[in-house]
Design a protein around this motif. Structure first.
Motif, PDB file in Angstrom:
ATOM      1  N   SER A  95       0.986  -0.935   0.045  1.00  0.00           N
ATOM      2  CA  SER A  95      -0.233   0.080   0.194  1.00  0.00           C
ATOM      3  C   SER A  95       0.962   1.342  -0.459  1.00  0.00           C
ATOM      4  N   GLY A  96      -0.157   2.451  -0.131  1.00  0.00           N
ATOM      5  CA  GLY A  96       0.995   3.285  -0.417  1.00  0.00           C
ATOM      6  C   GLY A  96       0.142   4.543  -1.599  1.00  0.00           C
ATOM      7  N   ALA A 106       4.280   2.865   1.627  1.00  0.00           N
ATOM      8  CA  ALA A 106       3.567   3.756   3.316  1.00  0.00           C
ATOM      9  C   ALA A 106       4.455   2.733   4.165  1.00  0.00           C
ATOM     10  N   ASN A 107       5.327   1.318   3.861  1.00  0.00           N
ATOM     11  CA  ASN A 107       5.684   0.986   4.791  1.00  0.00           C
ATOM     12  C   ASN A 107       7.283   1.652   4.925  1.00  0.00           C
ATOM     13  N   ALA A 108       7.731   2.035   3.253  1.00  0.00           N
ATOM     14  CA  ALA A 108       9.062   2.727   3.316  1.00  0.00           C
ATOM     15  C   ALA A 108      10.303   1.876   2.875  1.00  0.00           C
ATOM     16  N   ARG A 136      11.907   4.892   0.419  1.00  0.00           N
ATOM     17  CA  ARG A 136      10.722   6.192   1.344  1.00  0.00           C
ATOM     18  C   ARG A 136       9.750   6.044  -0.118  1.00  0.00           C
ATOM     19  N   GLU A 137      10.673   6.839  -0.932  1.00  0.00           N
ATOM     20  CA  GLU A 137       9.881   6.941  -2.273  1.00  0.00           C
ATOM     21  C   GLU A 137      11.001   6.474  -3.459  1.00  0.00           C
ATOM     22  N   VAL A 138      10.394   5.766  -4.632  1.00  0.00           N
ATOM     23  CA  VAL A 138      10.678   5.639  -5.902  1.00  0.00           C
ATOM     24  C   VAL A 138      10.701   6.349  -7.368  1.00  0.00           C
TER      25      VAL A 138
END
Length: 84
Positions: free
Chosen positions: A1-2, A32-34, A38-40
């Protein structure tokens, strides 16, 4: 998720006896869980050039494709050439 925001563009040009095709896909993923980060911001593309040497019988083609995970640790980049 995210959260995920993706985009893509593709184009093709076909004229006798040549064909050109291309596509670019990219986006931003924020899990959501990195995991894996954290960001790709992955980016992928491909391009194809073809010539119909003998229409209906023989086509020569050159293709290149690439993928860059940009921000995902441990994920290798991919760069592939194909000739057929």
């Amino acid at each position: 998720s995210g959260r995920r925001t993706m985009w893509g563009v593709d184009a093709a040009l076909k004229t006798k006896p040549f064909e050109l095709q291309g596509e670019v896909l990219g986006g931003t993923l924020r899990p959501a869980n990195a995991v894996p980060a954290r960001e790709v911001e992955p980016l992928a593309w491909h391009a194809l050039a073809a010539w119909n040497a003998l229409p209906g019988r023989l086509q020569l083609a050159l293709r290149r494709e690439a993928f860059d995970a940009r921000g995902a640790p441990g994920v290798p980049d991919v760069d592939v050439w194909g000739l057929g």
